[in-house]
Motif scaffolding. Sequence first.
Motif, short mmCIF file in Angstrom:
data_model
loop_
_atom_site.label_atom_id
_atom_site.label_comp_id
_atom_site.label_asym_id
_atom_site.label_seq_id
_atom_site.Cartn_x
_atom_site.Cartn_y
_atom_site.Cartn_z
N GLN A 182 0.83 -1.20 0.00
CA GLN A 182 0.00 0.00 0.00
C GLN A 182 0.87 1.25 0.00
N GLY A 183 1.92 1.22 0.83
CA GLY A 183 2.82 2.36 0.89
C GLY A 183 3.51 2.61 -0.44
N LEU A 184 3.97 1.54 -1.09
CA LEU A 184 4.69 1.69 -2.36
C LEU A 184 3.80 2.25 -3.46
N PHE A 185 2.62 1.66 -3.64
CA PHE A 185 1.79 2.01 -4.78
C PHE A 185 0.85 3.19 -4.55
N LYS A 186 0.52 3.48 -3.29
CA LYS A 186 -0.38 4.60 -3.02
C LYS A 186 0.36 5.87 -2.60
N TYR A 187 1.53 5.69 -1.97
CA TYR A 187 2.26 6.84 -1.44
C TYR A 187 3.69 6.96 -1.96
N GLY A 188 4.12 5.96 -2.74
CA GLY A 188 5.46 6.04 -3.31
C GLY A 188 6.57 5.62 -2.38
N ASP A 189 6.22 5.13 -1.19
CA ASP A 189 7.22 4.72 -0.21
C ASP A 189 6.71 3.48 0.53
N PRO A 190 7.41 2.35 0.42
CA PRO A 190 6.95 1.13 1.09
C PRO A 190 6.80 1.25 2.60
N LEU A 191 7.46 2.23 3.20
CA LEU A 191 7.43 2.37 4.66
C LEU A 191 6.52 3.50 5.13
N ALA A 192 5.74 4.06 4.22
CA ALA A 192 4.90 5.21 4.56
C ALA A 192 3.89 4.89 5.65
N LEU A 193 3.42 3.65 5.72
CA LEU A 193 2.39 3.26 6.69
C LEU A 193 2.96 2.47 7.86
N LEU A 194 4.26 2.49 8.01
CA LEU A 194 4.91 1.67 9.04
C LEU A 194 5.82 2.51 9.94
N ASN A 195 5.45 3.77 10.16
CA ASN A 195 6.33 4.65 10.92
C ASN A 195 6.17 4.52 12.43
N ASP A 196 5.42 3.51 12.90
CA ASP A 196 5.33 3.28 14.34
C ASP A 196 6.15 2.07 14.78
N HIS A 197 7.02 1.58 13.88
CA HIS A 197 7.94 0.49 14.21
C HIS A 197 9.31 0.81 13.63
N ASP A 198 10.35 0.23 14.23
CA ASP A 198 11.68 0.43 13.67
C ASP A 198 12.32 -0.86 13.18
N ALA A 199 11.59 -1.98 13.24
CA ALA A 199 12.10 -3.24 12.69
C ALA A 199 10.93 -4.09 12.19
N LEU A 200 11.13 -4.73 11.03
CA LEU A 200 10.14 -5.63 10.45
C LEU A 200 10.81 -7.00 10.28
N THR A 201 10.25 -8.04 10.89
CA THR A 201 10.96 -9.32 10.89
C THR A 201 10.29 -10.42 10.06
N GLU A 202 9.01 -10.33 9.79
CA GLU A 202 8.33 -11.30 8.91
C GLU A 202 7.41 -10.48 8.02
#
Length: 219
Positions: free
Chosen positions: A55-75
């Motif tokens: 969603q971040g990549l295709f709607k906002y141009g940044d894969p991490l746009a909707l994940l700014n409440d975490h600092d690590a993604l493990t799965e």
Amino acid sequence: MTVEIINLGLPKSGTTTLKHALTQAGFSVADHRIKSREDPNDPADRVFVGDLMYQGLFKYGDPLALLNDHDALTEISFIYGGNSVWPQCDHAMLLALRKLHPKLCFIATRRDTEHMARSIMRWNNLGKLRIPLSTVPGLPVGYGHEIDEQMIWIDGHYEALAHWFRNDPLYLELDVAAPDARLRLERFLGRPVPWWGQSNINPEDRAAQDGRAEQDSAR
């Protein structure tokens, strides 16, 4: 908060072990799903990390746009509701992440290829049903029912990552079973990792470990 670390390992590669290790090291970790964003009154509501990345990549141009409440993604991959999503296998996704976040660190957890394939095959219906019946990068529908097919897919994924990230100091392929795994992770992160072990072990794998321990104690 900004995502600092993304794990590109496949399922059953040690993703949960990495999650616990990073959590104990002080990171806020998103793993597979973000349950805090799900509707507790709707059992079908699922918020997957991988879906938020696309969603971040295709709607906002940044894969991490909707994940700014975490600092690590493990799965980051998932198969659910007819969707098969694998950001760690998508070069367009990796290209966007590297271009937009040049300081982002990538880890690729892995284990011995055959052990990992057998673990996938034993994990619920992941290897026997969901993967073979889904469109998975590098493993077309109908393939993956056999251990040998899983092994070709697993090795291909890590070889592709090694080629993509060649000479990149912000990439670490981490064999979670290696004696120096914890030390390598600490050096890569630049901070202590107070916990390292095994998590989310298949019951069959745990039984095999217990059997080996009994044999060792009898010697």
